[in-house]
Enzyme design. Sequence first.
Site, PDB file in Angstrom:
ATOM      1  N   GLU A 115      39.356  27.264  49.997  1.00 21.94           N
ATOM      2  CA  GLU A 115      38.617  28.166  51.602  1.00 21.94           C
ATOM      3  C   GLU A 115      36.592  27.626  51.050  1.00 21.94           C
ATOM      4  O   GLU A 115      36.563  28.541  49.383  1.00 21.94           O
ATOM      5  CB  GLU A 115      38.904  29.403  51.406  1.00 21.94           C
ATOM      6  CG  GLU A 115      39.676  29.481  52.169  1.00 21.94           C
ATOM      7  CD  GLU A 115      40.699  30.433  52.447  1.00 21.94           C
ATOM      8  OE1 GLU A 115      41.831  30.700  52.311  1.00 21.94           O
ATOM      9  OE2 GLU A 115      40.363  32.185  51.259  1.00 21.94           O
ATOM     10  N   CYS A 142      29.926  31.422  51.285  1.00 20.24           N
ATOM     11  CA  CYS A 142      30.654  32.017  50.370  1.00 20.24           C
ATOM     12  C   CYS A 142      31.319  30.740  49.670  1.00 20.24           C
ATOM     13  O   CYS A 142      32.383  29.949  50.318  1.00 20.24           O
ATOM     14  CB  CYS A 142      31.360  33.109  50.712  1.00 20.24           C
ATOM     15  SG  CYS A 142      32.382  33.893  49.186  1.00 20.24           S
ATOM     16  N   CYS A 144      43.149  30.572  40.666  1.00 20.66           N
ATOM     17  CA  CYS A 144      41.856  31.561  39.840  1.00 20.66           C
ATOM     18  C   CYS A 144      43.471  31.828  38.946  1.00 20.66           C
ATOM     19  O   CYS A 144      44.420  31.929  38.753  1.00 20.66           O
ATOM     20  CB  CYS A 144      41.621  32.958  40.311  1.00 20.66           C
ATOM     21  SG  CYS A 144      40.535  33.991  39.122  1.00 20.66           S
ATOM     22  N   CYS A 183      44.404  39.547  38.946  1.00 24.49           N
ATOM     23  CA  CYS A 183      43.929  40.710  39.576  1.00 24.49           C
ATOM     24  C   CYS A 183      44.834  40.953  40.067  1.00 24.49           C
ATOM     25  O   CYS A 183      45.496  40.131  41.504  1.00 24.49           O
ATOM     26  CB  CYS A 183      42.386  40.908  40.010  1.00 24.49           C
ATOM     27  SG  CYS A 183      41.328  40.415  38.679  1.00 24.49           S
ATOM     28  N   CYS A 212      43.816  41.061  44.279  1.00 21.36           N
ATOM     29  CA  CYS A 212      43.882  39.785  45.339  1.00 21.36           C
ATOM     30  C   CYS A 212      44.548  38.694  45.307  1.00 21.36           C
ATOM     31  O   CYS A 212      45.267  38.266  44.707  1.00 21.36           O
ATOM     32  CB  CYS A 212      43.083  38.909  44.246  1.00 21.36           C
ATOM     33  SG  CYS A 212      41.996  37.306  44.116  1.00 21.36           S
ATOM     34  N   GLY A 255      38.678  32.065  43.053  1.00 17.97           N
ATOM     35  CA  GLY A 255      38.328  31.388  41.421  1.00 17.97           C
ATOM     36  C   GLY A 255      37.255  32.214  41.057  1.00 17.97           C
ATOM     37  O   GLY A 255      36.707  33.155  41.602  1.00 17.97           O
ATOM     38  N   SER A 309      29.389  35.598  40.430  1.00 17.29           N
ATOM     39  CA  SER A 309      30.481  36.582  40.836  1.00 17.29           C
ATOM     40  C   SER A 309      31.699  36.334  39.958  1.00 17.29           C
ATOM     41  O   SER A 309      31.797  35.851  39.718  1.00 17.29           O
ATOM     42  CB  SER A 309      31.536  36.994  41.964  1.00 17.29           C
ATOM     43  OG  SER A 309      31.320  38.491  41.961  1.00 17.29           O
ATOM     44  N   ASN A 356      41.067  44.864  50.867  1.00  9.94           N
ATOM     45  CA  ASN A 356      41.777  44.170  51.830  1.00  9.94           C
ATOM     46  C   ASN A 356      42.882  44.457  51.536  1.00  9.94           C
ATOM     47  O   ASN A 356      43.100  43.239  50.777  1.00  9.94           O
ATOM     48  CB  ASN A 356      40.665  43.345  52.170  1.00  9.94           C
ATOM     49  CG  ASN A 356      41.566  42.059  53.197  1.00  9.94           C
ATOM     50  OD1 ASN A 356      41.870  42.814  54.096  1.00  9.94           O
ATOM     51  ND2 ASN A 356      40.689  41.069  53.409  1.00  9.94           N
ATOM     52  N   CYS A 381      43.104  34.437  51.986  1.00  8.40           N
ATOM     53  CA  CYS A 381      42.464  35.093  51.065  1.00  8.40           C
ATOM     54  C   CYS A 381      41.872  35.952  50.522  1.00  8.40           C
ATOM     55  O   CYS A 381      41.186  36.663  51.271  1.00  8.40           O
ATOM     56  CB  CYS A 381      41.659  34.076  50.947  1.00  8.40           C
ATOM     57  SG  CYS A 381      40.518  33.743  49.112  1.00  8.40           S
TER      58      CYS A 381
HETATM   59  N1  SAH Z   1      36.407  35.661  40.332  1.00  9.57           N
HETATM   60  C1  SAH Z   1      35.423  36.514  40.902  1.00  9.57           C
HETATM   61  C2  SAH Z   1      34.867  36.076  42.242  1.00  9.57           C
HETATM   62  C3  SAH Z   1      35.592  35.343  43.680  1.00  9.57           C
HETATM   63  S1  SAH Z   1      36.681  37.468  43.783  1.00  9.57           S
HETATM   64  C4  SAH Z   1      35.574  37.460  40.419  1.00  9.57           C
HETATM   65  O1  SAH Z   1      36.010  38.464  40.651  1.00  9.57           O
HETATM   66  O2  SAH Z   1      34.346  38.372  40.708  1.00  9.57           O
HETATM   67  C5  SAH Z   1      35.475  37.805  44.726  1.00  9.57           C
HETATM   68  C6  SAH Z   1      35.537  39.209  44.873  1.00  9.57           C
HETATM   69  O3  SAH Z   1      36.020  40.470  45.933  1.00  9.57           O
HETATM   70  C7  SAH Z   1      35.078  40.128  43.474  1.00  9.57           C
HETATM   71  O4  SAH Z   1      34.915  41.078  43.594  1.00  9.57           O
HETATM   72  C8  SAH Z   1      36.723  40.379  43.775  1.00  9.57           C
HETATM   73  O5  SAH Z   1      37.028  41.946  42.944  1.00  9.57           O
HETATM   74  C9  SAH Z   1      36.417  40.760  45.093  1.00  9.57           C
HETATM   75  N2  SAH Z   1      37.936  40.904  45.709  1.00  9.57           N
HETATM   76  C10 SAH Z   1      39.200  40.449  45.602  1.00  9.57           C
HETATM   77  N3  SAH Z   1      40.056  40.605  46.441  1.00  9.57           N
HETATM   78  C11 SAH Z   1      39.717  41.391  47.235  1.00  9.57           C
HETATM   79  C12 SAH Z   1      40.601  42.261  47.876  1.00  9.57           C
HETATM   80  N4  SAH Z   1      41.505  42.059  48.245  1.00  9.57           N
HETATM   81  N5  SAH Z   1      39.661  43.180  48.574  1.00  9.57           N
HETATM   82  C13 SAH Z   1      39.180  43.036  48.245  1.00  9.57           C
HETATM   83  N6  SAH Z   1      37.852  42.796  47.548  1.00  9.57           N
HETATM   84  C14 SAH Z   1      38.636  41.805  46.716  1.00  9.57           C
HETATM   85 FE1  SF4 Z   2      40.195  38.765  40.032  1.00  7.01          FE
HETATM   86 FE2  SF4 Z   2      38.251  37.362  41.245  1.00  7.01          FE
HETATM   87 FE3  SF4 Z   2      40.646  35.623  40.352  1.00  7.01          FE
HETATM   88 FE4  SF4 Z   2      40.359  37.588  42.572  1.00  7.01          FE
HETATM   89  S1  SF4 Z   2      39.234  35.010  42.425  1.00  7.01           S
HETATM   90  S2  SF4 Z   2      42.296  37.230  40.281  1.00  7.01           S
HETATM   91  S3  SF4 Z   2      39.671  38.704  41.537  1.00  7.01           S
HETATM   92  S4  SF4 Z   2      38.858  37.136  38.814  1.00  7.01           S
END
Ligand code: SAH
Ligand code: SF4
Length: 372
Positions: free
Chosen positions: A95, A108, A115, A119, A122, A181, A215, A314, A357
């Site tokens: 996306e 973005c 990924c 986490c 996410c 990612g 990020s 979210n 997402c």
């Molecule tokens: N992998 C990288 C970049 C992509 S995620 C990272 O983790 O930084 C981009 C941002 O969205 C990150 O700060 C991540 O922690 C946040 N994010 C992921 N899932 C989320 C959610 N469900 N609600 C709010 N922020 C979220």
């Molecule tokens: Fe974690 Fe960022 Fe990967 Fe989501 S995209 S699993 S927040 S590292």
Amino acid sequence: MSGPPRHLADLGLAERRQAVADLGEREFRADQLSRHYFGRHTDSAQDMTDLPAAVRSALAAALLPPLLTQQRSFACDKGATRKTLWRLHDGALVESVLMKYPDRVTMCVSSQAGCGMGCPFCATGQAGLTRNLSTAEIVAQVVAGERALPAAAAPGPAPGRLCTGNPAHGRVSNVVFMGMGEPLANYRNVIGAVRRLTDPVPAGLGISQRSVTVSTVGLVPAINRLASEGLSVTLAVSLHAPDDEARDGLVPVNRRWKVAEVLSAAWDYAAATGRRISIEYALIRDVNDQPWRADLLGSLLAGHLAHVNLIPLNPTPGSKWTASLPGAQDEFVSRVAAHGVAVTVRDTRGREIDGACGQLAALNSPNAPKGR
Ligand code: SAH
Ligand code: SF4
């Protein structure tokens, strides 16, 4: 399955000239092709009227293969935000989100399909890693964004971005690696993309380095490596907790690189680049939003070149977690601010279209430099 087809955007200008020479053509044809792609956003042979008709198709087929097929596209915020789901050559889906503001246009991008960082809050993390994107697959998301912009929608080209091109397209001014990612887990291709995005036309798109944000979840060796690249891109660190106990649960790689090591690498990055670090913190009710965690966060960041972006969680489908209550969020903000640390709550641009997402609600970057 073989990798994505080689594309001009995977190559630096010198390599493109070599590739054109290998195809039996004069090297300056590489510059012409590059101007079409980066300056006019076209990869269609019939538009390339400055190239002899006999060679257009062969060069375009060899160096400008289609990489992204639009699968779906959603708009919200009265059309100011548009999310697009792309299918890659092997069927993988990624996306990108285009966000228009009065003074800037932010794209973005995804750096990987899926990924591997896992986490738990996410959506992308739940599905695991499918594969890294190529440099050109990342760049193509931004080119597609520019192609979709009418000239009037953007602040217009900055000096140095003017090119003899199709004035019908607007320009993306900011790029954030906050789609799917972990960009620093696809280091080489992401650095290639940063260079292609920021090199001037015809080598690249000519976006300012300072308007690009990478990020990361906190891969310390890769942060150190990024600091040595001589780039002045903004680093965002997804911290989400100031203590290892909470962070171990929210960000599994914290078991490898602890909060103290991640922050130390971030401060080294700030020292090397002069760029303020963006600390990302998704506020999760009763998980990481306690007043003492706000105080600890404030004390860890006080005196450093940092800015906190609080992101209301979210929730992903079926998640046991929810966003913090408004009162808790307000108190968190004021406690962090009381330490003299800059803190903002992100607007949730695109929230209504981010069902697939989770993190796509989080991509607005209020501290990104305005315009360029
Ligand atoms: N992998 C990288 C970049 C992509 S995620 C990272 O983790 O930084 C981009 C941002 O969205 C990150 O700060 C991540 O922690 C946040 N994010 C992921 N899932 C989320 C959610 N469900 N609600 C709010 N922020 C979220
Ligand atoms: Fe974690 Fe960022 Fe990967 Fe989501 S995209 S699993 S927040 S590292």
